[in-house]
Design a protein around this motif. Structure first.
Motif, PDB file in Angstrom:
ATOM      1  N   GLU A 177      -1.089   6.468  -7.881  1.00  0.00           N
ATOM      2  CA  GLU A 177      -0.776   7.625  -7.040  1.00  0.00           C
ATOM      3  C   GLU A 177       0.542   8.277  -7.465  1.00  0.00           C
ATOM      4  OE1 GLU A 177      -2.912   6.199  -2.837  1.00  0.00           O
ATOM      5  OE2 GLU A 177      -0.771   5.836  -3.189  1.00  0.00           O
ATOM      6  N   ASN A 203       0.839  -1.198   0.000  1.00  0.00           N
ATOM      7  CA  ASN A 203       0.000   0.000   0.000  1.00  0.00           C
ATOM      8  C   ASN A 203       0.874   1.247   0.000  1.00  0.00           C
ATOM      9  OD1 ASN A 203      -2.713  -1.053   0.043  1.00  0.00           O
ATOM     10  ND2 ASN A 203      -2.269  -1.792   2.116  1.00  0.00           N
ATOM     11  N   LYS A 258      -2.727   0.652  -6.746  1.00  0.00           N
ATOM     12  CA  LYS A 258      -2.936   1.864  -5.964  1.00  0.00           C
ATOM     13  C   LYS A 258      -1.719   2.777  -6.030  1.00  0.00           C
ATOM     14  CE  LYS A 258      -3.540   3.270  -1.089  1.00  0.00           C
ATOM     15  NZ  LYS A 258      -2.177   3.852  -0.904  1.00  0.00           N
TER      16      LYS A 258
END
Length: 290
Positions: free
Chosen positions: A203, A131, A199
């Motif tokens: 980003e 993450n 993710k």
């Protein structure tokens, strides 16, 4: 979605396109270019099999990208932005292009530079939080220098130097009014080993407004208000852009432990080789291992 994937890139750089440098690795008689060329030619199959073996061990796919039409198209795209970019830098930017490509298919991916040797049965994907972006800083804390030292020209840095990339990232952030530490050089990161998820790659947004960013880097290299000894270290490199994107997008990293990015710079470092998981052979002395 498919399972996890490990990927690497192996593209030979012809002698006529080598970076112009006579630098040598410690305790070596050959230049860095000569050492890299000779060592990769001799051990490229062993390096490939090492990554294949590790990938199978942790039940991940392995893909090795090379000089194919995808790369040719990417190289043309980079050269259309600036003809001053080296093939070495194009290949390093290609790491991120391939990351975006693979994450259309896979949930999680791991990039390994071709000179990284896997020396563990531990599963990278289970050991790290994707993450955030798993990556290592380029420098130890005891090697830190302040911005004041840099501006007083108390040192010189080569174009591949982590110091140079930190300095470059700092000034690039200033150009775009991005908040970053003002009294010391912000960290530089080593992109030889990186993990990504959908993710984090979204980003990061690595290639956003990329042409303008590269042009700004070239402007900085010619800015006479910056000491020449500092500007000599400025380039168009992937690690400067990576650091810039972290600050621009306010992202977090998952800093890799030394065991997951152990740097082998000379024969002395091999004494602790078996204590570490991923060994980055920056001196290209693969004969120490194979």
């Amino acid at each position: 979605m498919k399972k996890n994937c490990i990927y690497s890139i192996y593209i030979e750089i012809p002698r006529k396109e080598w970076d112009e440098t006579d630098d040598k690795y410690p305790e070596d008689k050959l230049t860095k270019n000569e050492r890299s060329w000779n060592s990769y030619e001799k051990y490229k199959n062993e390096l490939h099999e090492n990554k294949v073996k590790y990938s199978k061990l942790i039940n991940a796919d392995y893909i090795q990208f090379g000089y194919d039409q995808d790369y040719i198209n990417f190289e043309k795209k980079m050269l259309s932005i600036t003809d001053k970019i080296s093939k070495y830098d194009i290949i390093n930017f290609y790491k991120f292009d391939r990351a975006e490509h693979l994450l259309k298919t896979y949930d999680k991916i791991l990039f390994l530079d071709y000179d990284v040797i896997c020396n563990t049965e531990k599963n990278f994907f289970k050991e790290h939080d994707l993450n955030k972006i798993p990556i290592a800083k380029s420098l130890k804390e005891d090697l830190d220098v302040t911005m004041e030292m840099v501006l007083k020209e108390e040192g010189t840095w080569g174009i591949r130097s982590p110091f140079g990339k930190r300095i470059n990232t700092y000034f690039l952030c200033q150009e775009y009014d991005i908040i970053c530490p003002s009294h010391e050089i912000i960290p530089a990161y080593n992109t030889a080993i990186m993990g990504f998820s959908k993710k984090t790659i979204n980003e990061l947004n690595y290639f956003d407004n990329f042409k303008d960013l590269i042009k700004t880097m070239e402007t900085l290299k010619n800015d006479n208000d910056i000491p020449e000894s500092v500007r000599n270290a400025f380039g168009r490199d992937n690690e400067t852009v990576f650091g810039f994107r972290l600050y621009e997008n306010n992202l977090q990293i998952h800093e890799l432990e030394k065991k997951w990015h152990y740097i082998v710079g000379d024969e002395r470092d091999m004494k602790k080789f078996n204590e570490n998981y991923f060994c980055h052979m920056i001196n290209k002395r693969f004969d120490y291992y194979f």
